[in-house]
Design a protein around this motif. Structure first.
Motif, PDB file in Angstrom:
ATOM      1  N   ALA A 113      -0.405 -16.237 -15.375  1.00  0.00           N
ATOM      2  CA  ALA A 113      -1.758 -16.688 -14.744  1.00  0.00           C
ATOM      3  C   ALA A 113      -1.762 -16.304 -13.148  1.00  0.00           C
ATOM      4  O   ALA A 113      -0.430 -16.267 -12.657  1.00  0.00           O
ATOM      5  N   ASP A 114      -2.774 -16.159 -12.379  1.00  0.00           N
ATOM      6  CA  ASP A 114      -2.889 -15.802 -11.161  1.00  0.00           C
ATOM      7  C   ASP A 114      -2.418 -16.996 -10.387  1.00  0.00           C
ATOM      8  O   ASP A 114      -1.925 -16.937  -9.303  1.00  0.00           O
ATOM      9  N   SER A 115      -2.836 -18.331 -10.904  1.00  0.00           N
ATOM     10  CA  SER A 115      -2.529 -19.280 -10.154  1.00  0.00           C
ATOM     11  C   SER A 115      -2.492 -20.672 -11.364  1.00  0.00           C
ATOM     12  O   SER A 115      -3.188 -20.405 -12.273  1.00  0.00           O
ATOM     13  N   VAL A 116      -1.555 -21.615 -11.123  1.00  0.00           N
ATOM     14  CA  VAL A 116      -1.384 -22.557 -11.946  1.00  0.00           C
ATOM     15  C   VAL A 116      -1.394 -23.832 -11.000  1.00  0.00           C
ATOM     16  O   VAL A 116      -0.673 -23.718 -10.026  1.00  0.00           O
ATOM     17  N   ASP A 117      -2.096 -24.693 -11.489  1.00  0.00           N
ATOM     18  CA  ASP A 117      -2.030 -26.055 -10.735  1.00  0.00           C
ATOM     19  C   ASP A 117      -1.960 -27.107 -11.597  1.00  0.00           C
ATOM     20  O   ASP A 117      -2.588 -27.127 -12.552  1.00  0.00           O
ATOM     21  N   VAL A 118      -0.980 -28.224 -11.405  1.00  0.00           N
ATOM     22  CA  VAL A 118      -0.939 -29.254 -12.275  1.00  0.00           C
ATOM     23  C   VAL A 118      -1.529 -30.567 -11.264  1.00  0.00           C
ATOM     24  O   VAL A 118      -0.868 -30.953 -10.279  1.00  0.00           O
ATOM     25  N   ARG A 119      -2.409 -31.489 -12.050  1.00  0.00           N
ATOM     26  CA  ARG A 119      -2.515 -32.578 -11.182  1.00  0.00           C
ATOM     27  C   ARG A 119      -2.482 -33.807 -12.230  1.00  0.00           C
ATOM     28  O   ARG A 119      -2.728 -33.604 -13.560  1.00  0.00           O
ATOM     29  N   LEU A 120      -2.442 -34.969 -11.783  1.00  0.00           N
ATOM     30  CA  LEU A 120      -2.018 -36.333 -12.495  1.00  0.00           C
ATOM     31  C   LEU A 120      -3.265 -37.299 -12.128  1.00  0.00           C
ATOM     32  O   LEU A 120      -3.317 -37.467 -10.723  1.00  0.00           O
ATOM     33  N   ASP A 121      -4.079 -37.986 -12.643  1.00  0.00           N
ATOM     34  CA  ASP A 121      -5.164 -38.647 -12.400  1.00  0.00           C
ATOM     35  C   ASP A 121      -5.076 -39.851 -13.228  1.00  0.00           C
ATOM     36  O   ASP A 121      -4.900 -39.852 -14.448  1.00  0.00           O
ATOM     37  N   ASP A 122      -5.029 -41.022 -12.560  1.00  0.00           N
ATOM     38  CA  ASP A 122      -4.960 -42.312 -13.322  1.00  0.00           C
ATOM     39  C   ASP A 122      -6.328 -42.799 -13.414  1.00  0.00           C
ATOM     40  O   ASP A 122      -7.272 -42.753 -12.686  1.00  0.00           O
ATOM     41  N   THR A 123      -6.617 -43.202 -14.850  1.00  0.00           N
ATOM     42  CA  THR A 123      -8.055 -43.558 -15.085  1.00  0.00           C
ATOM     43  C   THR A 123      -7.811 -44.794 -15.854  1.00  0.00           C
ATOM     44  O   THR A 123      -6.657 -45.349 -16.182  1.00  0.00           O
ATOM     45  N   ALA A 124      -8.722 -45.518 -16.229  1.00  0.00           N
ATOM     46  CA  ALA A 124      -8.632 -46.850 -17.131  1.00  0.00           C
ATOM     47  C   ALA A 124      -7.961 -46.777 -18.344  1.00  0.00           C
ATOM     48  O   ALA A 124      -7.492 -47.549 -18.885  1.00  0.00           O
ATOM     49  N   SER A 125      -8.283 -45.442 -18.831  1.00  0.00           N
ATOM     50  CA  SER A 125      -7.506 -45.327 -20.270  1.00  0.00           C
ATOM     51  C   SER A 125      -6.243 -44.869 -20.212  1.00  0.00           C
ATOM     52  O   SER A 125      -5.674 -44.355 -21.233  1.00  0.00           O
ATOM     53  N   GLY A 126      -5.398 -44.556 -18.884  1.00  0.00           N
ATOM     54  CA  GLY A 126      -4.269 -43.999 -18.846  1.00  0.00           C
ATOM     55  C   GLY A 126      -4.280 -42.719 -17.835  1.00  0.00           C
ATOM     56  O   GLY A 126      -5.253 -42.607 -17.290  1.00  0.00           O
ATOM     57  N   SER A 127      -2.912 -42.062 -17.837  1.00  0.00           N
ATOM     58  CA  SER A 127      -2.762 -41.082 -16.889  1.00  0.00           C
ATOM     59  C   SER A 127      -3.310 -39.551 -17.480  1.00  0.00           C
ATOM     60  O   SER A 127      -2.933 -39.589 -18.574  1.00  0.00           O
ATOM     61  N   VAL A 128      -4.400 -38.914 -16.753  1.00  0.00           N
ATOM     62  CA  VAL A 128      -4.712 -37.798 -17.531  1.00  0.00           C
ATOM     63  C   VAL A 128      -4.242 -36.557 -16.753  1.00  0.00           C
ATOM     64  O   VAL A 128      -4.137 -36.412 -15.408  1.00  0.00           O
ATOM     65  N   THR A 129      -3.356 -35.663 -17.457  1.00  0.00           N
ATOM     66  CA  THR A 129      -2.569 -34.481 -16.750  1.00  0.00           C
ATOM     67  C   THR A 129      -3.575 -33.462 -17.315  1.00  0.00           C
ATOM     68  O   THR A 129      -4.059 -33.181 -18.191  1.00  0.00           O
ATOM     69  N   THR A 130      -3.952 -32.723 -16.053  1.00  0.00           N
ATOM     70  CA  THR A 130      -4.678 -31.349 -15.909  1.00  0.00           C
ATOM     71  C   THR A 130      -3.789 -30.314 -15.527  1.00  0.00           C
ATOM     72  O   THR A 130      -3.244 -30.370 -14.566  1.00  0.00           O
ATOM     73  N   ILE A 131      -4.055 -29.166 -16.343  1.00  0.00           N
ATOM     74  CA  ILE A 131      -3.308 -27.776 -15.732  1.00  0.00           C
ATOM     75  C   ILE A 131      -4.441 -26.967 -15.677  1.00  0.00           C
ATOM     76  O   ILE A 131      -5.319 -26.595 -16.704  1.00  0.00           O
ATOM     77  N   ASP A 132      -4.724 -26.558 -14.378  1.00  0.00           N
ATOM     78  CA  ASP A 132      -5.818 -25.388 -14.076  1.00  0.00           C
ATOM     79  C   ASP A 132      -5.194 -23.998 -13.971  1.00  0.00           C
ATOM     80  O   ASP A 132      -4.093 -23.843 -13.256  1.00  0.00           O
ATOM     81  N   LEU A 133      -5.559 -23.252 -14.546  1.00  0.00           N
ATOM     82  CA  LEU A 133      -5.127 -21.870 -14.517  1.00  0.00           C
ATOM     83  C   LEU A 133      -6.432 -20.846 -13.970  1.00  0.00           C
ATOM     84  O   LEU A 133      -7.580 -21.204 -14.262  1.00  0.00           O
ATOM     85  N   SER A 134      -6.209 -19.733 -13.554  1.00  0.00           N
ATOM     86  CA  SER A 134      -6.929 -18.674 -13.281  1.00  0.00           C
ATOM     87  C   SER A 134      -6.266 -17.400 -13.840  1.00  0.00           C
ATOM     88  O   SER A 134      -5.112 -17.144 -13.417  1.00  0.00           O
ATOM     89  N   VAL A 135      -7.049 -16.848 -14.279  1.00  0.00           N
ATOM     90  CA  VAL A 135      -6.476 -15.233 -14.884  1.00  0.00           C
ATOM     91  C   VAL A 135      -7.693 -14.108 -14.660  1.00  0.00           C
ATOM     92  O   VAL A 135      -8.690 -14.364 -14.884  1.00  0.00           O
ATOM     93  N   THR A 136      -7.142 -13.277 -13.770  1.00  0.00           N
ATOM     94  CA  THR A 136      -8.085 -12.187 -13.402  1.00  0.00           C
ATOM     95  C   THR A 136      -7.906 -11.007 -14.133  1.00  0.00           C
ATOM     96  O   THR A 136      -6.690 -10.560 -14.251  1.00  0.00           O
ATOM     97  N   GLU A 137      -8.809 -10.383 -14.656  1.00  0.00           N
ATOM     98  CA  GLU A 137      -8.851  -9.296 -15.601  1.00  0.00           C
ATOM     99  C   GLU A 137      -7.787  -7.996 -14.949  1.00  0.00           C
ATOM    100  O   GLU A 137      -8.098  -7.773 -13.731  1.00  0.00           O
ATOM    101  N   GLY A 138      -6.599  -7.668 -15.493  1.00  0.00           N
ATOM    102  CA  GLY A 138      -6.089  -6.558 -14.979  1.00  0.00           C
ATOM    103  C   GLY A 138      -4.927  -7.066 -13.966  1.00  0.00           C
ATOM    104  O   GLY A 138      -4.475  -6.143 -13.472  1.00  0.00           O
ATOM    105  N   SER A 139      -5.008  -8.129 -13.551  1.00  0.00           N
ATOM    106  CA  SER A 139      -4.282  -8.286 -12.664  1.00  0.00           C
ATOM    107  C   SER A 139      -2.477  -8.793 -13.022  1.00  0.00           C
ATOM    108  O   SER A 139      -1.600  -8.820 -12.386  1.00  0.00           O
ATOM    109  N   ALA A 140      -2.302  -9.133 -14.293  1.00  0.00           N
ATOM    110  CA  ALA A 140      -0.913  -9.360 -14.621  1.00  0.00           C
ATOM    111  C   ALA A 140      -0.057  -7.980 -14.467  1.00  0.00           C
ATOM    112  O   ALA A 140      -0.423  -6.981 -15.078  1.00  0.00           O
ATOM    113  N   PRO A 141       1.024  -8.133 -13.862  1.00  0.00           N
ATOM    114  CA  PRO A 141       2.173  -7.096 -13.913  1.00  0.00           C
ATOM    115  C   PRO A 141       2.498  -6.449 -15.158  1.00  0.00           C
ATOM    116  O   PRO A 141       2.557  -7.177 -16.134  1.00  0.00           O
ATOM    117  N   ARG A 142       2.658  -5.246 -15.276  1.00  0.00           N
ATOM    118  CA  ARG A 142       2.733  -4.577 -16.893  1.00  0.00           C
ATOM    119  C   ARG A 142       4.158  -3.722 -16.478  1.00  0.00           C
ATOM    120  O   ARG A 142       4.332  -3.273 -15.609  1.00  0.00           O
TER     121      ARG A 142
END
Length: 142
Positions: A113-142
């Protein structure tokens, strides 16, 4: 005089979000990979980038599934803002879902991925972990 606009012209100015919710179970990973690939292909990503998207979604979802609270879901959201596909994978998790950024899995995720971000949000039902990614076409090194 009233102005009119077609639905198609309105769609051209928005970036719709596709959301998929599955059980937090390893058996659901093929579904997430298939949807990720279909969205990347629909947006004319090259085959190498499609493979990167599938692997990145698989790695992020696997990490969350392994730490998910029993009986919960994994939610995966996809949004294309050409030429980038933004992906957000989240689940209600037990403590320490991302354990270490020094694992092989994190190295793989960061190389796909071009970028990876992890965040943890506390909610009434527990902790929600989110992993955000972005992938740009043709950006990965080959």
């Amino acid at each position: 005089m009233a102005t009119t606009a077609s639905i198609d012209s309105d769609r051209a100015h928005t970036h719709p979000i596709v959301e998929l919710r599955v059980r937090a179970d390893p058996g659901q990973l093929p579904v997430l990979r298939a949807v990720a690939a279909a969205i990347a292909l629909q947006n004319d990503f090259d085959l190498d980038t499609v493979a990167d998207v599938k692997l990145a979604v698989d790695e992020a979802a696997t990490r969350l599934i392994m730490s998910a609270v029993d009986g919960t879901d994994v939610t995966c959201r996809f949004q294309t803002i050409a030429p980038t596909l933004r992906i957000s994978v989240s689940a209600t998790t037990r403590p320490s879902p991302t354990s270490s950024a020094r694992t092989f899995g994190w190295h793989v995720l960061n190389s796909l991925a071009d970028s990876v971000d992890v965040r943890l949000d506390d909610t009434a039902s527990g902790s929600v972990t989110t992993i955000d990614l972005s992938v740009t076409e043709g950006s990965a090194p080959r």
